[in-house]
Design a protein around this motif. Structure first.
Motif, PDB file in Angstrom:
ATOM      1  N   GLU A 140      56.665  67.335  11.191  1.00 43.63           N
ATOM      2  CA  GLU A 140      55.247  67.488  10.916  1.00 43.63           C
ATOM      3  C   GLU A 140      54.455  66.828  12.047  1.00 43.63           C
ATOM      4  OE1 GLU A 140      53.995  65.769   7.269  1.00 43.63           O
ATOM      5  OE2 GLU A 140      51.874  66.260   7.620  1.00 43.63           O
ATOM      6  N   SER A 141      53.481  67.549  12.574  1.00 44.68           N
ATOM      7  CA  SER A 141      52.661  67.012  13.665  1.00 44.68           C
ATOM      8  C   SER A 141      51.382  66.418  13.116  1.00 44.68           C
ATOM      9  CB  SER A 141      52.300  68.125  14.652  1.00 44.68           C
ATOM     10  OG  SER A 141      53.449  68.582  15.303  1.00 44.68           O
ATOM     11  N   ARG A 142      50.985  65.284  13.709  1.00 42.95           N
ATOM     12  CA  ARG A 142      49.717  64.655  13.323  1.00 42.95           C
ATOM     13  C   ARG A 142      48.977  64.299  14.590  1.00 42.95           C
ATOM     14  NH1 ARG A 142      50.135  59.705   9.681  1.00 42.95           N
ATOM     15  NH2 ARG A 142      52.370  59.744   9.834  1.00 42.95           N
ATOM     16  N   PHE A 143      47.682  64.590  14.640  1.00 43.99           N
ATOM     17  CA  PHE A 143      46.883  64.350  15.832  1.00 43.99           C
ATOM     18  C   PHE A 143      46.111  63.056  15.686  1.00 43.99           C
ATOM     19  CE2 PHE A 143      47.221  68.105  18.507  1.00 43.99           C
ATOM     20  CZ  PHE A 143      47.885  68.987  17.674  1.00 43.99           C
ATOM     21  N   ALA A 144      46.376  62.082  16.560  1.00 44.42           N
ATOM     22  CA  ALA A 144      45.616  60.833  16.562  1.00 44.42           C
ATOM     23  C   ALA A 144      44.211  61.096  17.102  1.00 44.42           C
ATOM     24  CB  ALA A 144      46.325  59.792  17.426  1.00 44.42           C
ATOM     25  N   ASP A 145      44.092  62.111  17.930  1.00 42.41           N
ATOM     26  CA  ASP A 145      42.791  62.474  18.489  1.00 42.41           C
ATOM     27  C   ASP A 145      42.618  63.976  18.234  1.00 42.41           C
ATOM     28  OD1 ASP A 145      41.197  61.860  21.727  1.00 42.41           O
ATOM     29  OD2 ASP A 145      40.614  63.154  20.058  1.00 42.41           O
ATOM     30  N   GLU A 146      41.630  64.298  17.427  1.00 41.36           N
ATOM     31  CA  GLU A 146      41.436  65.693  17.032  1.00 41.36           C
ATOM     32  C   GLU A 146      41.089  66.596  18.215  1.00 41.36           C
ATOM     33  OE1 GLU A 146      42.875  65.353  13.556  1.00 41.36           O
ATOM     34  OE2 GLU A 146      41.827  67.230  13.965  1.00 41.36           O
ATOM     35  N   ASP A 147      40.506  65.992  19.240  1.00 42.37           N
ATOM     36  CA  ASP A 147      40.123  66.797  20.420  1.00 42.37           C
ATOM     37  C   ASP A 147      41.348  67.410  21.101  1.00 42.37           C
ATOM     38  OD1 ASP A 147      37.408  64.589  21.438  1.00 42.37           O
ATOM     39  OD2 ASP A 147      37.474  66.306  20.057  1.00 42.37           O
TER      40      ASP A 147
END
Lengths: 197, 166
Positions: A140-147
């Motif tokens: 599962e991927s999670r973005f610490a920075d949405e940009d």
């Protein structure tokens, strides 16, 4: 003004002087008319040969272009990529609406993926790419920075590679960093940029 | 250059060009190939005007013969002495027939018989210094000395402004 020293070839001159006193027979002087005919005969076939070579070159070029065309058709129309993205994926519609084109290697088939199959992401969003990778490797991927989701890449994903190999290649872009924590992929800013903040 | 111009040029120049090639190569087949090669190059470039004067063709023959000598490594080793003289020439020899006759006359009248003999062995028969020394029963140094003296006298007579750099 310094005078240019005259050139010297006295040795050659002596050689020529000795040769000049010999008769045509002694030096094996060829028949001039025969030499002219021989030269022309030698040159004539090379002209035809050049034409043959030219024809051969054109044939080779045509074959190569045909081959490229065949390869282009094969990779463009017989592909598996977004078309087969799972319909129940939460981002399925986004993926299909994206400008991404993907293609698989010719070895892949609907029944499974053979070794050597790949997906080519052209100008694909990072989140779209990772969605595919998540499904394949069960992570599962999670973005610490949405940009970072919007970063677009040209990326060739070799499906037979391990997840770590894939991440290593993705981290080569240096525009983001993907860190793996067991079954979670954390997408964050590159290390240098993190330190500067 | 038209076909007619080419044929005329070929017929007029061939004998002199062949003699030049032979004087450098001392081989009939090589000389034929060199001269034919020069004219083949001209045929390959039909858009060029016919060469004016023999100097251009002589230079081409000279350069082609020189390249052939440079590439004949096995022969080169055996004929190093003479080849060194040929390969170190700074320009092709474009002396006309009258000058060649003068040079020949000078050799035959102004040099000693032994020096003349050495010149003939090395420059005409293309023998190495070692071969000439063996034939005349002298040392290689003696051969070298004869050639140096002969060339010095020839230069004093025919190329007095030339000063060899030391």
């Amino acid at each position: 003004m310094k005078m240019k020293q005259p050139e010297d070839n006295m040795e050659l001159e002596v050689m020529r002087a000795f040769a000049s006193r010999k008769s045509d027979q002694e030096i094996g002087m060829p028949d001039v008319e025969q030499e002219l005919a021989r030269l022309k005969a030698r040159m004539a076939p090379s002209n035809a040969g050049f034409s043959l070579r030219k024809i051969a070159a054109i044939l080779v070029a045509v074959l190569m272009l045909t081959g490229f065309g065949y390869a282009a058709v094969r990779t463009s129309f017989f592909t598996k990529g977004w078309d087969e993205a799972p319909a129940n994926s939460p981002k399925g519609e986004d993926c299909q609406a994206s400008s991404t084109l993907s293609s698989t290697g010719p070895e892949s088939s609907p029944l499974g993926e053979l070794e050597g199959a790949f997906l080519l992401f052209q100008d694909a969003r990072l989140d779209s790419i990772l969605m595919q990778i998540d499904q394949h490797y069960k992570v599962e991927s999670r973005f610490a920075d949405e940009d970072l989701r919007q970063i677009r890449l040209l990326f060739k994903w070799q499906k037979q590679h391990s997840l770590d190999e894939v991440l290593q290649r993705l981290n080569g872009f240096e525009r983001f960093q993907i860190r793996r924590e067991e079954n979670t992929l954390i997408v964050e800013q590159p290390q240098a940029e993190q330190q500067s903040r | 250059m038209t076909d007619e111009e080419f044929d005329t040029l070929f017929r007029q120049s061939y004998p002199k060009l062949y003699r030049l090639a032979f004087s450098m190569l001392n081989d009939q087949e090589d000389s034929r190939d060199v001269v034919s090669g020069v004219f083949a190059d001209l045929l390959d470039k039909p858009h060029l005007p016919a060469p004016t004067g023999e100097g251009y063709l002589m230079t081409m023959v000279h350069n082609r013969a020189l390249n052939l000598l440079k590439h004949r490594r096995v022969e080169n080793e055996a004929r190093a002495d003479m080849l060194h003289a040929v390969l170190s020439a700074t320009s092709p020899c474009l002396a006309d027939d009258d000058r060649l006759v003068e040079v020949l006359t000078f050799i035959e009248t102004q040099l000693t018989p032994q020096t003349r003999r050495v010149l003939m062995l090395c420059f005409d028969e293309k023998k190495t210094y070692q071969q000439a020394a063996s034939e005349l029963g002298v040392s290689v140094q003696a051969i070298n000395k004869h050639i140096s003296q002969a060339l010095r006298k020839l230069r004093e007579r025919f190329n007095p402004l030339y000063k060899r750099n030391k």
